[in-house]
Design a protein around this motif. Structure first.
Motif, PDB file in Angstrom:
ATOM      1  N   ALA A 298       9.116   2.229   3.434  1.00  0.00           N
ATOM      2  CA  ALA A 298       8.503   3.136   2.755  1.00  0.00           C
ATOM      3  C   ALA A 298       7.951   1.975   1.324  1.00  0.00           C
ATOM      4  CB  ALA A 298       9.317   4.460   2.580  1.00  0.00           C
ATOM      5  N   GLU A 299       9.565   1.463   0.701  1.00  0.00           N
ATOM      6  CA  GLU A 299       8.835   0.167  -0.021  1.00  0.00           C
ATOM      7  C   GLU A 299       8.185  -0.920  -0.163  1.00  0.00           C
ATOM      8  OE1 GLU A 299      11.579  -2.970  -2.973  1.00  0.00           O
ATOM      9  OE2 GLU A 299      12.943  -2.008  -0.955  1.00  0.00           O
ATOM     10  N   LEU A 300       8.368  -1.002   1.655  1.00  0.00           N
ATOM     11  CA  LEU A 300       6.733  -1.815   2.609  1.00  0.00           C
ATOM     12  C   LEU A 300       5.925  -1.499   2.043  1.00  0.00           C
ATOM     13  CD1 LEU A 300       6.305  -4.700   3.941  1.00  0.00           C
ATOM     14  CD2 LEU A 300       6.580  -3.673   5.555  1.00  0.00           C
ATOM     15  N   ILE A 301       5.808   0.097   2.736  1.00  0.00           N
ATOM     16  CA  ILE A 301       4.686   0.628   2.233  1.00  0.00           C
ATOM     17  C   ILE A 301       3.639   0.782   1.282  1.00  0.00           C
ATOM     18  CG2 ILE A 301       3.498   2.246   3.425  1.00  0.00           C
ATOM     19  CD1 ILE A 301       4.197   2.750   5.438  1.00  0.00           C
ATOM     20  N   VAL A 302       4.582   0.752   0.151  1.00  0.00           N
ATOM     21  CA  VAL A 302       4.147   1.171  -1.082  1.00  0.00           C
ATOM     22  C   VAL A 302       3.592  -0.198  -1.717  1.00  0.00           C
ATOM     23  CG1 VAL A 302       4.853   1.882  -3.456  1.00  0.00           C
ATOM     24  CG2 VAL A 302       5.106   3.087  -1.667  1.00  0.00           C
ATOM     25  N   ALA A 303       4.337  -1.566  -1.122  1.00  0.00           N
ATOM     26  CA  ALA A 303       4.131  -2.108  -1.977  1.00  0.00           C
ATOM     27  C   ALA A 303       2.945  -3.237  -1.417  1.00  0.00           C
ATOM     28  CB  ALA A 303       5.104  -3.250  -1.871  1.00  0.00           C
ATOM     29  N   VAL A 304       2.914  -3.195  -0.012  1.00  0.00           N
ATOM     30  CA  VAL A 304       1.292  -3.544   0.223  1.00  0.00           C
ATOM     31  C   VAL A 304      -0.041  -2.653  -0.452  1.00  0.00           C
ATOM     32  CG1 VAL A 304       0.127  -3.630   2.169  1.00  0.00           C
ATOM     33  CG2 VAL A 304       2.357  -4.171   1.851  1.00  0.00           C
ATOM     34  N   ALA A 305       0.148  -1.844   0.131  1.00  0.00           N
ATOM     35  CA  ALA A 305      -0.900  -0.670  -1.189  1.00  0.00           C
ATOM     36  C   ALA A 305      -0.785  -1.063  -2.439  1.00  0.00           C
ATOM     37  CB  ALA A 305      -0.141   0.817  -1.061  1.00  0.00           C
ATOM     38  N   GLU A 306       0.293  -1.619  -3.229  1.00  0.00           N
ATOM     39  CA  GLU A 306      -0.227  -1.434  -4.308  1.00  0.00           C
ATOM     40  C   GLU A 306      -1.217  -3.276  -4.665  1.00  0.00           C
ATOM     41  OE1 GLU A 306       4.003  -2.101  -6.142  1.00  0.00           O
ATOM     42  OE2 GLU A 306       4.480   0.142  -7.181  1.00  0.00           O
ATOM     43  N   ARG A 307      -0.407  -3.815  -3.907  1.00  0.00           N
ATOM     44  CA  ARG A 307      -1.204  -5.126  -4.014  1.00  0.00           C
ATOM     45  C   ARG A 307      -2.823  -5.080  -3.355  1.00  0.00           C
ATOM     46  NH1 ARG A 307       1.625 -10.277  -1.043  1.00  0.00           N
ATOM     47  NH2 ARG A 307       2.855 -10.281  -2.924  1.00  0.00           N
ATOM     48  N   PHE A 308      -2.814  -4.681  -2.616  1.00  0.00           N
ATOM     49  CA  PHE A 308      -4.042  -3.812  -1.478  1.00  0.00           C
ATOM     50  C   PHE A 308      -4.855  -2.926  -2.963  1.00  0.00           C
ATOM     51  CE2 PHE A 308      -6.991  -0.438  -0.084  1.00  0.00           C
ATOM     52  CZ  PHE A 308      -7.835  -1.284   0.963  1.00  0.00           C
ATOM     53  N   GLU A 309      -4.461  -2.204  -3.706  1.00  0.00           N
ATOM     54  CA  GLU A 309      -5.433  -1.917  -4.964  1.00  0.00           C
ATOM     55  C   GLU A 309      -5.828  -2.901  -5.869  1.00  0.00           C
ATOM     56  OE1 GLU A 309      -4.378   2.104  -7.573  1.00  0.00           O
ATOM     57  OE2 GLU A 309      -2.693   0.827  -7.079  1.00  0.00           O
ATOM     58  N   SER A 310      -4.845  -3.800  -5.990  1.00  0.00           N
ATOM     59  CA  SER A 310      -5.196  -4.845  -7.604  1.00  0.00           C
ATOM     60  C   SER A 310      -6.377  -5.429  -6.952  1.00  0.00           C
ATOM     61  CB  SER A 310      -3.675  -4.926  -7.081  1.00  0.00           C
ATOM     62  OG  SER A 310      -3.590  -6.355  -6.395  1.00  0.00           O
TER      63      SER A 310
END
Length: 209
Positions: free
Chosen positions: A67-79
């Motif tokens: 879950a931490e990996l998914i959220v971290a990738v989502a944050e990068r994708f969003e940025s």
């Protein structure tokens, strides 16, 4: 979470390209509706907006880490600046044995609210994934040749996936609520899902008051 995103190996990239073309981008008789399994795939690929990356898994097989990996990738994708409506990202998680593929499902479940609150959608996929089609609960729609998760921007039809949780619906309504006015050009199935989400939200509010 330390992100180790890289280009996938050529064999993996070829297998995923075939999967996107021959399964995800095509209709299926068990899907429960017309059109391809995912209507975003072919337009995104034509626009060069779909990116494939790999994250090699290391360490403990814990859902919280996925879950931490998914959220971290989502944050990068969003940025990333200049994202368009068709931009999408597929992240293959290599190094997971079959008995650990469940981490994709549980990591998705734990991360979904945080991803949706960013105005994004996330899907989980692996060869044994049993996630059903929203239109046919007997059809396992998210099978894939490798364990992976996919991210894209939220779209108006995503009410079909977000109606059941008031937290998800709250973010959806912020982005698309204006589409559901009497003059809005939205199909009846989406209006019905939106109305159901409103009822669920009201009931949740009554229960917490």
């Amino acid at each position: 979470m330390s992100l180790r995103l890289r280009e996938p190996e050529p064999e993996v990239a070829r297998a995923l390209s075939r999967w996107l073309t021959e399964r995800v981008g095509r209709p299926h008789p068990d899907l429960g509706r017309d059109g391809p399994i995912c209507p975003f795939v072919l337009p995104a690929r034509r626009a060069g907006a779909l990116t494939l990356l790999e994250h090699p898994w290391r360490g403990r097989h814990e859902a919280a880490r996925m879950a931490e990996l998914i959220v971290a990738v989502a944050e990068r994708f969003e940025s990333v600046p200049g994202r368009g409506d068709l931009d999408a990202l597929l992240v293959v998680v290599t190094g997971l044995p079959r008995e650990a593929w469940w981490l994709i499902d549980e990591g998705h479940r734990q991360a979904k609210t945080a991803v949706v609150e960013r105005g994004l959608m996330v899907g989980q996929f692996h060869p044994d994934c049993r996630a059903p089609s929203v239109h046919n609960p007997l059809f396992a729609v998210n099978t894939a040749p490798y364990p992976l998760f996919a991210l894209r921007r939220m779209a108006v039809h995503d009410i079909l996936f977000l109606a059941e949780d008031p937290r998800w619906f709250r973010r959806y309504r912020e982005l698309f609520g204006h589409r559901f006015t009497p003059a809005g050009r939205v199909g009846e199935s989406l209006r019905a899902a939106y109305a159901r989400a409103c009822r669920i939200e009201r009931e949740a509010s009554w229960m917490s008051s």
